[in-house]
Scaffold this motif. Structure first.
Motif, mmCIF file in Angstrom:
data_model
loop_
_atom_site.group_PDB
_atom_site.id
_atom_site.type_symbol
_atom_site.label_atom_id
_atom_site.label_comp_id
_atom_site.label_asym_id
_atom_site.label_seq_id
_atom_site.Cartn_x
_atom_site.Cartn_y
_atom_site.Cartn_z
ATOM 1 N N LYS A 77 -2.000 -0.328 -5.154
ATOM 2 C CA LYS A 77 -0.749 -0.684 -4.480
ATOM 3 C C LYS A 77 0.439 -0.363 -5.389
ATOM 4 O O LYS A 77 0.279 -0.187 -6.593
ATOM 5 C CB LYS A 77 -0.757 -2.163 -4.099
ATOM 6 N N SER A 114 0.864 -1.184 0.000
ATOM 7 C CA SER A 114 0.000 0.000 0.000
ATOM 8 C C SER A 114 0.900 1.234 0.000
ATOM 9 O O SER A 114 2.101 1.147 0.286
ATOM 10 C CB SER A 114 -0.886 0.006 1.249
ATOM 11 N N LYS A 115 0.311 2.388 -0.300
ATOM 12 C CA LYS A 115 1.104 3.623 -0.333
ATOM 13 C C LYS A 115 1.742 3.895 1.030
ATOM 14 O O LYS A 115 2.913 4.268 1.109
ATOM 15 C CB LYS A 115 0.240 4.804 -0.752
#
Length: 173
Positions: free
Chosen positions: A51, A21-22
């Protein structure tokens, strides 16, 4: 849709999931999630599910983030896992080597008498100033011998002015 890649080339990547994820990617590269969003706007590749592919993200950063900018040096996004530890160790070794070189330089300057201890300078100046004070306080008696026509009042006035000047210098900060 998903590119396959080998994590064998980078041992640090073999322990990571392929996509993060970021916020997880931000933690990995030691930047804020907001900075990752900025990089996405600049072209950091993002998967359809939002993602970031770790290998592609790392490659994009290496190719697109200027390593000479202060914000992206040492702590910046181009250093990962073991790379960051190695860089940190290298920086510490360089810092230690510089400190050792500086210490040797100071020691050599002292040996060449280019540097002296502050206490030695203070002691020498105190000695010089004591001699100056003694010389100034001896002026009235020397003037009395050179100019016998001066009255004791004249000699006392000279003495008082010299003492006042010394007193002013002593209290001048």
């Amino acid at each position: 849709m998903h590119e396959t890649h080998s994590n064998l080339a980078d041992p640090a990547l073999s322990q990571l999931p392929r996509a993060l994820s970021k916020s997880a990617f931000a933690k990995l590269i030691a930047v804020s999630p907001g900075r990752v969003s900025q990089m996405v706007k600049q072209g950091l590749p993002v998967e359809a599910d939002g993602k970031i592919d770790v290998a592609r993200g790392k490659l994009w950063i290496a190719e697109n983030i200027n390593p000479t900018r202060a914000a992206s040096q040492a702590k910046g996004p181009t250093l990962f896992g073991e790379e960051r530890q190695k860089a940190s160790l290298t920086e510490e070794r360089a810092r230690l080597a510089k400190e050792q070189a500086d210490a040797a330089e100071i020691k050599n300057a002292i040996l060449r008498k280019e540097l002296v201890h502050a206490s030695d300078v203070e002691r020498e100046w105190a000695s010089v100033l004591r001699k100056v004070r003694s010389g100034v306080l001896a002026v009235p008696s020397r003037v009395r011998q050179l100019l016998p026509h001066l009255t004791p009042h004249d000699v006392e006035a000279i003495d008082n002015e010299l003492r006042r000047a010394l007193e002013d210098l002593a209290h001048d900060e």
